[in-house]
Design an enzyme around this catalytic site. Structure first.
Site, PDB file in Angstrom:
ATOM      1  N   GLU A   1       0.886  -1.171   0.000  1.00 64.59           N
ATOM      2  CA  GLU A   1       0.000   0.000   0.000  1.00 64.59           C
ATOM      3  C   GLU A   1       0.916   1.211   0.000  1.00 64.59           C
ATOM      4  O   GLU A   1       1.413   1.620   1.038  1.00 64.59           O
ATOM      5  CB  GLU A   1      -0.910  -0.063   1.228  1.00 64.59           C
ATOM      6  CG  GLU A   1      -2.168   0.755   1.065  1.00 64.59           C
ATOM      7  CD  GLU A   1      -2.094   2.023   1.850  1.00 64.59           C
ATOM      8  OE1 GLU A   1      -1.842   3.073   1.211  1.00 64.59           O
ATOM      9  OE2 GLU A   1      -2.290   1.980   3.071  1.00 64.59           O
TER      10      GLU A   1
ATOM     11  N   CYS B   1      -2.288   8.544   3.094  1.00 62.77           N
ATOM     12  CA  CYS B   1      -2.100   8.037   1.723  1.00 62.77           C
ATOM     13  C   CYS B   1      -3.251   8.503   0.852  1.00 62.77           C
ATOM     14  O   CYS B   1      -3.114   8.616  -0.361  1.00 62.77           O
ATOM     15  CB  CYS B   1      -2.071   6.518   1.716  1.00 62.77           C
ATOM     16  SG  CYS B   1      -0.766   5.886   2.723  1.00 62.77           S
TER      17      CYS B   1
HETATM   18  C1  UN1 Z   1      -3.294   5.493   5.015  1.00 63.23           C
HETATM   19  O1  UN1 Z   1      -3.181   6.701   4.860  1.00 63.23           O
HETATM   20  O2  UN1 Z   1      -2.310   4.719   4.916  1.00 63.23           O
HETATM   21  O3  UN1 Z   1      -9.076   6.141   4.131  1.00 63.23           O
HETATM   22  C2  UN1 Z   1      -4.540   4.826   5.399  1.00 63.23           C
HETATM   23  C3  UN1 Z   1      -8.436   6.709   5.012  1.00 63.23           C
HETATM   24  C4  UN1 Z   1      -8.103   5.930   6.263  1.00 63.23           C
HETATM   25  C5  UN1 Z   1      -6.917   5.072   6.037  1.00 63.23           C
HETATM   26  C6  UN1 Z   1      -5.740   5.723   5.391  1.00 63.23           C
HETATM   27  N1  UN1 Z   1      -9.237   5.113   6.600  1.00 63.23           N
HETATM   28  O4  UN1 Z   1      -8.080   7.867   4.932  1.00 63.23           O
END
Ligand code: UN1
Length: 512
Positions: free
Chosen positions: A262, A296
């Site tokens: 990821e 992310c």
């Molecule tokens: C991440 O930034 O690695 O959708 C995960 C989202 C959170 C998870 C992000 N539930 O922003």
């Protein structure tokens, strides 16, 4: 601070744990963990040496031979209890996440809620680890598929979600019959240590062996490499940047191990001429400045139709002027600090680059100092006019920079811009026009792992499979059928007849 005490965080913390048992490495330089919120030292952790590494992996191996035999719904029962324990500690753990990482308290609490939610999900999943049955082409034959536990799963997590991403992986892996070894990011090991202590209570109450949920702290370049190279670990779940993810993929592929990756996102929101701007505004601003732009899923690009561009720009300018930046534990603040000075430098460099490449900073970009900003990690979220093909816009800068990109004509043009980056995690469109929404969702639409309509790019629910395409790495974690990646799949064919027919009608007669 009371929450540190309540969570069992001490001045010097042990760097390795096999569930209930903790190991204090004898050598190794202490990791000093300080808060980006106030710059103060919180505690020390001693990273693991090879000796503890071996102990942890061997203990995990031994635990796997026990845990895989525990019926899946009984494994689910342990996860149910973990969910209950997390509920008891939600407030304190949420505070620690917020203080150690710098995200707002609301987001810290949200992160623990995400752990609780995945526990609930995994409990249900523990009764649904089912495969298909197929009709055999041969008489008196039965075919089906089954899923078995894979073994030791290593979960390498990033600083921005110190605990939730571990939970997505570890809870699903656990109901599937796997054991896990967690390597948290070196910036945020205390949230991991606190989590281990919380789940340790459940393991103790149920008299479970060591090694089902383990944790090791240390530098990625040392301990991370050991994990990647270790043939005893069939699956590595890695969250982080593209360069490190690419390296992880190469090392693990060389030994033909599996990865769930990821990696970076470069997420866009499309605002069409039919967008309900009242709906879009809070989603866009939260998406861009939440976790100080370090998710992310952070909204990095806003692709705006020419007809509404000026209006959107002025509404956003007003919203950004009203943002309160400061200590994340103070609930009136919207935006906390970046994780460290390196992140501040990257933020500044990106803004310099965008100007060099022809962009225009409309708002923000300053680094704050003075009372309340002593850590030096607070920046003012930036609004920047840019073009999609600027090299800096093509890259993921892990900070609160929102690029405003204008498009003309049909939504097809906006979708082309949205897809024209190397990353493919999250995407969103705001429109009240059904045709535009469906075009965005069609095979020719968004190429991302997540595609939202009238919802921002961040804040995904745990029930869906989470992950993305292209350089985001292709992995899927969390909900839906992501559990399958944590199991080894087996196709079974049984002959209950008195003859030995071969498939494809091949004849092979032995003379008697
Ligand atoms: C991440 O930034 O690695 O959708 C995960 C989202 C959170 C998870 C992000 N539930 O922003």
């Amino acid at each position: 601070m009371e929450f540190l005490e309540k969570l069992g965080i001490e001045k010097n913390n042990f760097g390795a744990c096999t569930g209930r048992k903790w190991y204090m490495p004898k050598t190794g330089e202490l990791i000093a963990v300080s808060s980006p919120a106030d710059g103060k030292l919180i505690a020390f952790v001693r990273p693991v040496s090879n000796e503890e590494y071996e102990t942890v992996v061997k203990t995990a191996q031994a635990a796997f031979s026990h845990w895989r035999l525990v019926p899946a719904p009984k494994r689910g029962e342990i996860v149910r209890q973990i969910g209950l324990k997390l509920r008891e500690h939600k407030e304190d753990l949420g505070r620690l996440v917020s203080y150690e990482m710098g995200k707002s308290l609301q987001e810290g609490l949200g992160e623990v809620q995400e752990m609780i939610d995945i526990c609930d999900f995994a409990v249900g999943q523990s009764r649904m680890l089912h495969g298909f049955t197929m009709h055999s082409e041969r008489a008196h034959h039965r075919m089906y598929e089954q899923y078995h536990p894979a073994g030791i799963i290593s979960i390498i997590t990033a600083f921005n979600f110190p605990v939730a991403v571990w939970a997505w992986n570890a809870m699903i892996a656990a109901v599937c019959g796997n054991v896990s070894i967690w390597k948290p990011a070196t910036q945020v090991p205390l949230s991991a240590i606190a989590t281990q202590k919380i789940i340790g209570k459940v393991l103790r109450e149920n008299d479970l062996p060591e090694g089902i949920f383990s944790m090791i702290t240390g530098e990625g370049s040392v301990i991370g490499e050991s994990l990647l190279n270790d043939r005893r670990i069939p699956l590595i779940s890695f969250t982080g940047s593209v360069p490190i993810g690419r390296h992880a993929a190469e090392v693990v592929a060389k030994r033909l191990g599996k990865t769930i990756l990821e990696l970076s996102g470069n997420n866009a929101v499309i605002l069409t001429e039919h967008a309900d701007l009242k709906l879009a505004l809070p989603a866009v601003v939260f998406g861009a400045v939440g976790t100080a732009g370090q998710r992310c899923t952070t909204t990095r690009r806003l692709i705006i139709h020419d007809a509404v561009y000026d209006k959107v720009k002025s509404v956003l300018l007003k919203a950004y002027q009203g943002l309160r930046i400061g200590n994340p534990l103070d609930e009136k603040n919207h935006v906390g600090p970046l994780i460290g000075m390196g992140a501040v430098t990257a933020f500044n460099k990106a803004l310099e680059a965008v100007e060099e490449q022809g962009g225009r900073i409309l708002f923000g970009g300053d680094t704050l100092d003075g009372p309340g900003y002593e850590s030096g990690c607070y920046v003012v979220p930036a609004l920047v006019e840019a073009e999609n093909d600027f090299p800096i816009v093509q890259a993921e800068t892990f900070g609160p920079i929102l690029y405003l990109i204008r498009y003309k004509g049909s939504v097809t043009n906006a979708i082309a811009l949205q897809n024209d980056v190397r990353q493919g995690l999250s995407s969103a469109i705001f429109t009240t026009d059904m045709r535009q929404a469906e075009e965005f969702l069609a095979a020719t639409g968004s190429d991302c792992g997540i595609a939202n309509v009238n919802i921002g790019t961040s804040g995904a629910e745990i029930g869906g499979a989470f992950g993305g395409e292209k350089e985001t790495g292709g992995g899927r974690e969390s909900g839906s059928d992501a559990w399958k990646a944590y199991m080894r799949r087996q196709t079974v064919t049984i002959n209950y007849g008195k003859e030995m027919p071969l498939a494809q009608g091949i004849r092979f007669d032995l003379e008697n």
